[in-house]
Design an enzyme around this catalytic site. Sequence first.
Site, short mmCIF file in Angstrom:
data_model
loop_
_atom_site.label_atom_id
_atom_site.label_comp_id
_atom_site.label_asym_id
_atom_site.label_seq_id
_atom_site.Cartn_x
_atom_site.Cartn_y
_atom_site.Cartn_z
N SER A 42 -2.78 5.26 2.98
CA SER A 42 -3.61 3.83 3.33
C SER A 42 -4.21 4.23 4.41
CB SER A 42 -2.58 3.06 3.24
OG SER A 42 -3.26 1.67 3.49
N TYR A 57 5.27 -1.25 6.42
CA TYR A 57 4.43 -0.44 5.22
C TYR A 57 3.57 0.49 6.13
CZ TYR A 57 0.47 0.02 2.08
OH TYR A 57 -0.29 0.74 1.15
#
Length: 264
Positions: free
Chosen positions: A143, A155
């Site tokens: 990401s 995350y």
Amino acid sequence: MTGKDKMGTAVVTGASSGIGAVYADRLAGQGYNLVLVARRADRLEELAEKLGYTYDRKVSVISADLSNDDDVRRVEQAISADDSVTLLVNNAGLGGQQVVATADADAAERMIKVNVVALTRLTRAVLPGLLARNRGAIVNIASVLAFDSSFGGIYSGTKAYVVNFTEALHREVAGTGVKVQVVLPGATRTDFWELAGSDIDQLPKEIVMNADDLVDAALVGLARGEAVTAPALADAAKLDMFLGARQAFYGSLHADKPAPRYAA
Ligand code: NAP
């Protein structure tokens, strides 16, 4: 492998929705047989039937919770024993738990297990076979938040791991017939956002990509042998600049004495 099956088998995790489902479609379209992995067996079965019929491919399904150790080992065994495997797309992942002080500790652990541990173990499961056959590829979906912790450290930390892990793996397989790629999606319109407790419609439309475009671009990057593919990055020179600056920074982090500003 017969001529019809010459592309081999692609294993796609998180194929029951979003980016993974698009990978499954595109890879079947390229002639891969598929092994689709996720928890929602009904959605996998439905996709398997559709893709098998549309592209005349063999599509099998493994329903597995990749935050569960036994399930991960079951997937490892299945894919390491299958010498038709030529591609692994480690796509399954989840977000959320943005504030550490109030995060659900078990949910955070599940995120780390899916985003980091399963990705590592599944890579380890297929890599020896790919190297022995000297062909194939591993694609890891990270990401852009690997480079920005403002949406939460858990995350972002998992995705930073995916980037470092994949870059190292890319170096490890250099000179072999095996390709390794890390993909850096930016905001992509999938169920991910709602599941993470965020609203993608709060973002300006011009920074939100759809999953079809994201995957098509990532596959172009894979075909070109890119180690790092950032589909939204308009100026490719910025990636080289960033990676070069990071390398130079690293080079300045070693010395036999602390820097003068730390003199007691
Ligand atoms: P998505 O539509 O929510 O898909 C996530 C996939 O992961 C689903 O197929 C889900 O399947 C699977 N998954 C989640 N938890 C799992 C578990 N415990 N065990 C097995 N499979 C599990 O989201 P997406 O956007 O396509 O996400 C795909 C990847 O892209 C993720 O790694 C995500 O971090 C990354 N990404 C997304 C964005 C974005 O803006 N959407 C941006 C950057 C990176 P089941 O629920 O059926 O198990």
